[in-house]
Write an enzyme that holds these catalytic residues in place. Structure first.
Site, PDB file in Angstrom:
ATOM      1  N   HIS A  15      97.272  10.766  42.009  1.00 38.34           N
ATOM      2  CA  HIS A  15      97.473  10.092  40.717  1.00 38.34           C
ATOM      3  C   HIS A  15      96.203  10.286  39.898  1.00 38.34           C
ATOM      4  CE1 HIS A  15     101.356   8.306  41.727  1.00 38.34           C
ATOM      5  NE2 HIS A  15     100.911   8.534  42.955  1.00 38.34           N
ATOM      6  N   SER A  75      81.855   8.100  51.872  1.00 38.72           N
ATOM      7  CA  SER A  75      81.575   9.480  52.249  1.00 38.72           C
ATOM      8  C   SER A  75      81.288   9.601  53.743  1.00 38.72           C
ATOM      9  CB  SER A  75      80.367   9.990  51.465  1.00 38.72           C
ATOM     10  OG  SER A  75      79.899  11.183  52.046  1.00 38.72           O
ATOM     11  N   ARG A 133      80.052  12.195  54.878  1.00 39.42           N
ATOM     12  CA  ARG A 133      78.823  12.986  54.967  1.00 39.42           C
ATOM     13  C   ARG A 133      77.615  12.066  55.060  1.00 39.42           C
ATOM     14  NH1 ARG A 133      77.575  16.973  50.478  1.00 39.42           N
ATOM     15  NH2 ARG A 133      76.239  17.869  52.078  1.00 39.42           N
ATOM     16  N   ASN A 158      94.408   2.118  34.121  1.00 38.57           N
ATOM     17  CA  ASN A 158      95.003   1.263  33.090  1.00 38.57           C
ATOM     18  C   ASN A 158      96.470   1.001  33.432  1.00 38.57           C
ATOM     19  OD1 ASN A 158      96.762   3.222  31.764  1.00 38.57           O
ATOM     20  ND2 ASN A 158      94.930   4.117  30.852  1.00 38.57           N
ATOM     21  N   ARG A 201     105.388   4.755  43.913  1.00 35.60           N
ATOM     22  CA  ARG A 201     104.900   4.391  45.255  1.00 35.60           C
ATOM     23  C   ARG A 201     105.371   3.037  45.750  1.00 35.60           C
ATOM     24  NH1 ARG A 201     103.240   9.342  47.140  1.00 35.60           N
ATOM     25  NH2 ARG A 201     101.905  10.341  45.626  1.00 35.60           N
TER      26      ARG A 201
HETATM   27  C1  LIG Z   1     107.973  10.545  47.217  1.00 34.46           C
HETATM   28  C2  LIG Z   1     106.900  11.522  46.811  1.00 34.46           C
HETATM   29  C3  LIG Z   1     106.814  12.756  47.431  1.00 34.46           C
HETATM   30  C4  LIG Z   1     105.827  13.671  47.046  1.00 34.46           C
HETATM   31  N1  LIG Z   1     105.759  14.880  47.676  1.00 34.46           N
HETATM   32  C5  LIG Z   1     104.825  15.783  47.299  1.00 34.46           C
HETATM   33  C6  LIG Z   1     104.719  17.073  47.944  1.00 34.46           C
HETATM   34  O1  LIG Z   1     105.485  17.392  48.852  1.00 34.46           O
HETATM   35  N2  LIG Z   1     103.750  17.923  47.542  1.00 34.46           N
HETATM   36  C7  LIG Z   1     102.869  17.621  46.512  1.00 34.46           C
HETATM   37  O2  LIG Z   1     102.026  18.437  46.168  1.00 34.46           O
HETATM   38  N3  LIG Z   1     102.935  16.407  45.905  1.00 34.46           N
HETATM   39  C8  LIG Z   1     103.873  15.499  46.259  1.00 34.46           C
HETATM   40  N4  LIG Z   1     103.913  14.277  45.642  1.00 34.46           N
HETATM   41  C9  LIG Z   1     102.900  13.948  44.628  1.00 34.46           C
HETATM   42  C10 LIG Z   1     103.449  14.116  43.199  1.00 34.46           C
HETATM   43  O3  LIG Z   1     103.842  15.446  42.932  1.00 34.46           O
HETATM   44  C11 LIG Z   1     102.397  13.679  42.153  1.00 34.46           C
HETATM   45  O4  LIG Z   1     101.262  14.507  42.290  1.00 34.46           O
HETATM   46  C12 LIG Z   1     101.942  12.249  42.334  1.00 34.46           C
HETATM   47  O5  LIG Z   1     103.041  11.407  42.542  1.00 34.46           O
HETATM   48  C13 LIG Z   1     101.174  11.813  41.083  1.00 34.46           C
HETATM   49  O6  LIG Z   1     102.090  11.618  40.024  1.00 34.46           O
HETATM   50  P1  LIG Z   1     101.732  11.922  38.518  1.00 34.46           P
HETATM   51  O7  LIG Z   1     101.340  13.354  38.318  1.00 34.46           O
HETATM   52  O8  LIG Z   1     102.882  11.400  37.687  1.00 34.46           O
HETATM   53  O9  LIG Z   1     100.473  10.929  38.292  1.00 34.46           O
HETATM   54  P2  LIG Z   1      99.147  11.182  37.456  1.00 34.46           P
HETATM   55  O10 LIG Z   1      98.409  12.365  37.961  1.00 34.46           O
HETATM   56  O11 LIG Z   1      98.417   9.878  37.445  1.00 34.46           O
HETATM   57  O12 LIG Z   1      99.662  11.528  36.027  1.00 34.46           O
HETATM   58  C14 LIG Z   1     100.290  10.514  35.212  1.00 34.46           C
HETATM   59  C15 LIG Z   1     101.089  11.221  34.125  1.00 34.46           C
HETATM   60  O13 LIG Z   1     100.207  11.907  33.260  1.00 34.46           O
HETATM   61  C16 LIG Z   1     100.806  13.131  32.850  1.00 34.46           C
HETATM   62  N5  LIG Z   1      99.974  14.238  33.347  1.00 34.46           N
HETATM   63  C17 LIG Z   1      98.901  14.168  34.184  1.00 34.46           C
HETATM   64  N6  LIG Z   1      98.382  15.372  34.372  1.00 34.46           N
HETATM   65  C18 LIG Z   1      99.121  16.238  33.664  1.00 34.46           C
HETATM   66  C19 LIG Z   1      99.110  17.640  33.489  1.00 34.46           C
HETATM   67  N7  LIG Z   1      98.204  18.427  34.079  1.00 34.46           N
HETATM   68  N8  LIG Z   1     100.022  18.197  32.684  1.00 34.46           N
HETATM   69  C20 LIG Z   1     100.958  17.434  32.061  1.00 34.46           C
HETATM   70  N9  LIG Z   1     101.067  16.111  32.198  1.00 34.46           N
HETATM   71  C21 LIG Z   1     100.146  15.511  32.996  1.00 34.46           C
HETATM   72  C22 LIG Z   1     102.206  13.165  33.450  1.00 34.46           C
HETATM   73  O14 LIG Z   1     103.092  12.587  32.514  1.00 34.46           O
HETATM   74  C23 LIG Z   1     102.073  12.257  34.649  1.00 34.46           C
HETATM   75  O15 LIG Z   1     103.299  11.668  35.073  1.00 34.46           O
HETATM   76  C24 LIG Z   1     104.893  13.350  46.008  1.00 34.46           C
HETATM   77  C25 LIG Z   1     104.996  12.094  45.387  1.00 34.46           C
HETATM   78  C26 LIG Z   1     105.968  11.185  45.770  1.00 34.46           C
HETATM   79  C27 LIG Z   1     106.029   9.836  45.082  1.00 34.46           C
END
Ligand SMILES: Cc1cc2nc3c(=O)[nH]c(=O)nc-3n(C[C@H](O)[C@H](O)[C@H](O)COP(=O)(O)OP(=O)(O)OC[C@H]3O[C@@H](n4cnc5c(N)ncnc54)[C@H](O)[C@@H]3O)c2cc1C
Length: 233
Positions: free
Chosen positions: A90, A99, A101, A183, A194
């Site tokens: 996230h 750490s 380390r 936030n 989650r």
């Molecule tokens: C049930 C479950 C299974 C999962 N399985 C996997 C898996 O197998 N492999 C894996 O790698 N991950 C997995 N994840 C992790 C998932 O892909 C996300 O990385 C994680 O849930 C963080 O979500 P997020 O990107 O919405 O949150 P944040 O990173 O906090 O981002 C919040 C929001 O900001 C925006 N945002 C942030 N960064 C960007 C960007 N670079 N470009 C555009 N918009 C952006 C998006 O709207 C995003 O929803 C899993 C998650 C869940 C809940």
């Protein structure tokens, strides 16, 4: 929320005794959400009113997300490494973490009480209890594995290896501490993903505790989020 007299924060124990969450500090209120929206009209309120509660709900329902960004919660967490591994995905949050380390780690490991069996396919797995005998097997063998890893870790340090190498003997269920500052808008995204039945069981337990603590400082925001199907604004 820190008690001024004792200096202690509210703590929710998630996995007794080593896994917990504290809301160590915050600058957050329902009023801040409504005032952030109200600045569009160069207006500002000092007291939160019933009408503000309606405005807040409107903002949530219509997905006016940015007014939910003008606040901050700092959580102090102790969780297994494998939980932090998922948590730190996230990105719209700030983290600092213990750490291995720099620190001589503590031999606190997360050992689940119950074994679970997994069926289904990715995206729709379901889990069932493996029964008493298999759960016992898991507990005993995992404990033995952790004890062996810990003994090797200590031996490596004693032999003069750097902590950053000695830590390679430590498993993913070792408990570590970290800070998570976020936030409300990003927190709702975290909670929607989650504090949810599809999420990994252990991070789900932490997310439930986080939601409890957050709801104390932004009660109407939490209520609107919960009642409007947990759709992130
Ligand atoms: C049930 C479950 C299974 C999962 N399985 C996997 C898996 O197998 N492999 C894996 O790698 N991950 C997995 N994840 C992790 C998932 O892909 C996300 O990385 C994680 O849930 C963080 O979500 P997020 O990107 O919405 O949150 P944040 O990173 O906090 O981002 C919040 C929001 O900001 C925006 N945002 C942030 N960064 C960007 C960007 N670079 N470009 C555009 N918009 C952006 C998006 O709207 C995003 O929803 C899993 C998650 C869940 C809940």
């Amino acid at each position: 929320v820190r008690d001024a007299a004792t200096g202690r924060s509210d703590r929710v124990v998630v996995f007794d005794p080593h896994g917990w969450v504290e809301l160590e500090d915050h600058c957050a209120s329902d009023l801040s959400v409504v005032n952030a929206a109200r600045v569009s009209f160069a207006k500002h309120s000092i007291e939160y009113s019933d009408n503000d509660a309606r405005v807040l709900r409107f903002l949530m329902r219509e997905r006016h997300g940015t007014p939910f960004e003008h606040n901050y919660m700092r959580f102090h967490v102790r969780a297994p490494i494998f939980v932090f591994w998922d948590w730190k995905r996230h990105r719209i949050a700030s983290y600092n973490v213990e750490s291995a380390r720099y620190t001589h780690m503590r031999p606190d490991f997360y050992i689940p009480d119950d074994g679970r069996i997994q069926t289904g396919k990715p995206g729709s797995y379901s889990f069932a209890w493996m029964g008493q005998d298999e759960s016992q097997w898991l507990k005993e063998n995992l404990t033995e594995f952790c004890e062996t890893g810990w003994a090797k870790y200590e031996e490596a340090i004693e032999r003069g290896f750097a902590k950053e190498q000695a830590r390679l003997f430590l498993p993913m269920n070792l408990m570590i501490e970290f800070y998570f500052s976020v936030n409300a808008r990003s927190l709702m995204n975290f909670l929607a993903l989650r504090n949810e039945s599809n999420a990994l069981y252990e991070i789900h337990e932490y997310a439930e505790a986080i939601e409890q603590l957050w709801a104390k400082v932004m009660p109407d925001t939490a209520k609107a989020f919960q009642e409007l199907n947990r759709v992130v604004p």
